[in-house]
Design a protein around this motif. Structure first.
Motif, PDB file in Angstrom:
ATOM      1  N   UNK A 161       0.809  -1.223   0.000  1.00  0.00           N
ATOM      2  CA  UNK A 161       0.000   0.000   0.000  1.00  0.00           C
ATOM      3  C   UNK A 161       0.841   1.272   0.000  1.00  0.00           C
ATOM      4  N   UNK A 162       2.158   1.120   0.109  1.00  0.00           N
ATOM      5  CA  UNK A 162       3.033   2.291   0.173  1.00  0.00           C
ATOM      6  C   UNK A 162       2.916   3.132  -1.095  1.00  0.00           C
ATOM      7  N   UNK A 163       2.886   2.473  -2.248  1.00  0.00           N
ATOM      8  CA  UNK A 163       2.806   3.206  -3.522  1.00  0.00           C
ATOM      9  C   UNK A 163       1.526   4.021  -3.613  1.00  0.00           C
ATOM     10  N   UNK A 164       0.416   3.465  -3.137  1.00  0.00           N
ATOM     11  CA  UNK A 164      -0.854   4.193  -3.176  1.00  0.00           C
ATOM     12  C   UNK A 164      -0.804   5.430  -2.291  1.00  0.00           C
ATOM     13  N   UNK A 165      -0.170   5.311  -1.137  1.00  0.00           N
ATOM     14  CA  UNK A 165      -0.032   6.457  -0.237  1.00  0.00           C
ATOM     15  C   UNK A 165       0.839   7.523  -0.886  1.00  0.00           C
ATOM     16  N   UNK A 166       1.935   7.095  -1.505  1.00  0.00           N
ATOM     17  CA  UNK A 166       2.812   8.043  -2.192  1.00  0.00           C
ATOM     18  C   UNK A 166       2.067   8.790  -3.293  1.00  0.00           C
ATOM     19  N   UNK A 167       1.284   8.065  -4.076  1.00  0.00           N
ATOM     20  CA  UNK A 167       0.535   8.688  -5.177  1.00  0.00           C
ATOM     21  C   UNK A 167      -0.447   9.725  -4.658  1.00  0.00           C
ATOM     22  N   UNK A 168      -1.120   9.408  -3.564  1.00  0.00           N
ATOM     23  CA  UNK A 168      -2.089  10.343  -2.997  1.00  0.00           C
ATOM     24  C   UNK A 168      -1.399  11.619  -2.526  1.00  0.00           C
ATOM     25  N   UNK A 169      -0.240  11.461  -1.865  1.00  0.00           N
ATOM     26  CA  UNK A 169       0.479  12.630  -1.344  1.00  0.00           C
ATOM     27  C   UNK A 169       1.081  13.434  -2.478  1.00  0.00           C
ATOM     28  N   UNK A 170       1.632  12.763  -3.493  1.00  0.00           N
ATOM     29  CA  UNK A 170       2.194  13.477  -4.646  1.00  0.00           C
ATOM     30  C   UNK A 170       1.116  14.287  -5.348  1.00  0.00           C
ATOM     31  N   UNK A 171      -0.081  13.725  -5.511  1.00  0.00           N
ATOM     32  CA  UNK A 171      -1.185  14.445  -6.131  1.00  0.00           C
ATOM     33  C   UNK A 171      -1.529  15.699  -5.343  1.00  0.00           C
ATOM     34  N   UNK A 172      -1.582  15.562  -4.038  1.00  0.00           N
ATOM     35  CA  UNK A 172      -1.876  16.694  -3.160  1.00  0.00           C
ATOM     36  C   UNK A 172      -0.786  17.754  -3.265  1.00  0.00           C
ATOM     37  N   UNK A 173       0.488  17.328  -3.229  1.00  0.00           N
ATOM     38  CA  UNK A 173       1.613  18.261  -3.303  1.00  0.00           C
ATOM     39  C   UNK A 173       1.597  19.025  -4.620  1.00  0.00           C
ATOM     40  N   UNK A 174       1.375  18.314  -5.727  1.00  0.00           N
ATOM     41  CA  UNK A 174       1.389  18.976  -7.037  1.00  0.00           C
ATOM     42  C   UNK A 174       0.254  19.981  -7.177  1.00  0.00           C
ATOM     43  N   UNK A 175      -0.868  19.694  -6.571  1.00  0.00           N
ATOM     44  CA  UNK A 175      -1.972  20.652  -6.603  1.00  0.00           C
ATOM     45  C   UNK A 175      -1.551  21.966  -5.952  1.00  0.00           C
ATOM     46  N   UNK A 176      -0.797  21.862  -4.844  1.00  0.00           N
ATOM     47  CA  UNK A 176      -0.392  23.056  -4.115  1.00  0.00           C
ATOM     48  C   UNK A 176       0.786  23.769  -4.772  1.00  0.00           C
ATOM     49  N   UNK A 177       1.622  23.019  -5.491  1.00  0.00           N
ATOM     50  CA  UNK A 177       2.799  23.630  -6.120  1.00  0.00           C
ATOM     51  C   UNK A 177       2.515  24.131  -7.536  1.00  0.00           C
ATOM     52  N   UNK A 178       1.316  23.848  -8.037  1.00  0.00           N
ATOM     53  CA  UNK A 178       0.982  24.211  -9.413  1.00  0.00           C
ATOM     54  C   UNK A 178       1.108  25.702  -9.654  1.00  0.00           C
ATOM     55  N   UNK A 179       0.685  26.496  -8.692  1.00  0.00           N
ATOM     56  CA  UNK A 179       0.741  27.954  -8.848  1.00  0.00           C
ATOM     57  C   UNK A 179       2.177  28.480  -8.883  1.00  0.00           C
ATOM     58  N   UNK A 180       3.137  27.667  -8.421  1.00  0.00           N
ATOM     59  CA  UNK A 180       4.549  28.064  -8.469  1.00  0.00           C
ATOM     60  C   UNK A 180       5.245  27.520  -9.717  1.00  0.00           C
ATOM     61  N   UNK A 181       4.504  26.794 -10.531  1.00  0.00           N
ATOM     62  CA  UNK A 181       5.091  26.213 -11.728  1.00  0.00           C
ATOM     63  C   UNK A 181       5.998  25.037 -11.440  1.00  0.00           C
ATOM     64  N   UNK A 182       5.759  24.368 -10.310  1.00  0.00           N
ATOM     65  CA  UNK A 182       6.590  23.233  -9.920  1.00  0.00           C
ATOM     66  C   UNK A 182       5.751  21.966  -9.881  1.00  0.00           C
ATOM     67  N   UNK A 183       6.409  20.839 -10.028  1.00  0.00           N
ATOM     68  CA  UNK A 183       5.712  19.558  -9.897  1.00  0.00           C
ATOM     69  C   UNK A 183       6.680  18.519  -9.355  1.00  0.00           C
ATOM     70  N   UNK A 184       6.124  17.533  -8.700  1.00  0.00           N
ATOM     71  CA  UNK A 184       6.913  16.449  -8.124  1.00  0.00           C
ATOM     72  C   UNK A 184       6.568  15.160  -8.849  1.00  0.00           C
ATOM     73  N   UNK A 185       7.591  14.473  -9.327  1.00  0.00           N
ATOM     74  CA  UNK A 185       7.403  13.187  -9.985  1.00  0.00           C
ATOM     75  C   UNK A 185       7.872  12.041  -9.090  1.00  0.00           C
ATOM     76  N   UNK A 186       8.957  12.297  -8.337  1.00  0.00           N
ATOM     77  CA  UNK A 186       9.548  11.260  -7.493  1.00  0.00           C
ATOM     78  C   UNK A 186       9.603  11.752  -6.053  1.00  0.00           C
ATOM     79  N   UNK A 187       8.715  11.257  -5.221  1.00  0.00           N
ATOM     80  CA  UNK A 187       8.639  11.701  -3.831  1.00  0.00           C
ATOM     81  C   UNK A 187       9.911  11.355  -3.062  1.00  0.00           C
ATOM     82  N   UNK A 188      10.555  10.229  -3.391  1.00  0.00           N
ATOM     83  CA  UNK A 188      11.721   9.775  -2.634  1.00  0.00           C
ATOM     84  C   UNK A 188      12.931  10.678  -2.813  1.00  0.00           C
TER      85      UNK A 188
END
Length: 330
Positions: free
Chosen positions: A207-234
């Motif tokens: 289930x670790x991958x699913x948790x990572x995907x959920x957090x990455x989605x949340x992070x990218x939503x918040x960083x979108x206004x800065x023109x940044x994105x996260x592909x690799x959480x690690x």
């Protein structure tokens, strides 16, 4: 390694001199209590209870303790306290004036204490060296053990633990590590909380991958206004830059560029960024588990998830209310 940046990085007590590599032989370690640990209410409360206990015990002898750090190191008060508790007489000098005689007296007292507590010298969390050098943690471990043995009904604060910094001299320079030191146990009816990510990685690694995907989605939503994105959480949080920008976005902080390295070019600069981020999260009460900044810099997935989950769990409802992000987690 220049000691001044390391001093600022770790926020060591100003009254404690940070060792340089020449002063701390290679392979040796030294322990420090940072200011935030010293000011911990439960830590201060434990010292207050012990001071009051000692003063009450030694009141007939007109002995008054004001500081456990400064008043216990030479063995004088410890000798009086132990003889009072154990109702025995030790063959030691009453007044030891030189450092050598004080150390010798302290050694005799601690030997008798260890024998009475049935603690092997190698297992004891105190020693002649640490007590004589005014190591507050060692002194507290010793006094807690005496209180538990001779006066078990003394109401000591439960579950007292403090963050401690270990400085180690290695071939590449000084290395720091943080950990939590337990001074008193949890109350019998209250078990320490389990760490959710220890449980996740141990019991449900799929289930670790699913948790990572959920957090990455949340992070990218918040960083979108800065023109940044996260592909690799690690890996992308290892230098602390995105983490600091994310904290700024979510918590409304304005971080001046002088306060952190926007393009860190060395592990020391990355460590500075991550340490600053963890301090901000701790001030906001978003760290439920002690985290070493070195673990983030070294791309430890579990530590990175712990950090991000604190932000995720606080802001996900607000994020969902603003707009439903892609891949919204259940």
């Amino acid at each position: 390694m220049d000691p001044e940046p390391l001093y600022n990085l770790l926020q060591l007590p100003k009254e404690v001199a940070l060792p340089v590599e020449e002063e701390l032989p290679q392979g040796e370690k030294k322990r420090y209590l940072p200011p935030n640990s010293r000011k911990d209410p439960k830590f201060e409360d434990l010292q207050k209870v012990l001071v009051e206990w000692i003063n009450a015990m030694l009141l007939p002898e007109h002995i008054v303790v004001r500081s456990l750090e400064e008043d216990m190191f030479d063995g004088l008060i410890l000798d009086h306290l132990f003889q009072k508790l154990a109702t025995l007489k030790l063959e030691v000098e009453e007044i030891a004036l030189t450092a050598a005689s004080q150390r010798r007296k302290l050694g005799v007292v601690l030997e008798a204490v260890n024998r009475s507590l049935q603690v092997e010298e190698q297992q004891a969390k105190w020693s002649v060296e640490s007590i004589f050098n005014k190591d507050l943690l060692s002194t507290l471990h010793l006094l807690v053990a005496l209180a538990r043995h001779f006066q078990p009904d003394l109401a000591l604060p439960t579950n007292v633990q403090v963050e401690v910094i270990i400085i180690e001299s290695t071939r590449s320079g000084l290395k720091s590590e943080k950990f939590m030191e337990q001074l008193t146990e949890c109350s019998p009816d209250k078990e320490p909380p389990k760490d959710v990510f220890d449980e996740l990685f141990k019991l449900a690694p799929e289930k670790v991958s699913a948790v990572k995907e959920a957090i990455v989605s949340f992070v990218n939503q918040k960083l979108e206004r800065l023109g940044l994105s996260v592909q690799n959480l690690d890996t992308q949080f290892a230098d602390g830059v995105i983490l600091l920008l994310l904290i700024g976005q979510l918590e409304g902080f304005f971080l001046h560029l002088k306060e952190f390295y926007l393009t860190p070019s060395s592990p020391a600069e990355m460590l500075h960024n991550v340490t600053l981020a963890l301090e901000l999260l701790k001030e906001e009460g978003l760290l439920s588990h002690p985290i070493s900044p070195e673990d983030i810099v070294n791309k430890d997935a579990k530590s990175t998830l712990r950090v991000l989950y604190g932000l995720f769990s606080k802001h996900k409802l607000k994020a969902n209310a603003d707009r439903a992000p892609r891949g919204t987690p259940n």
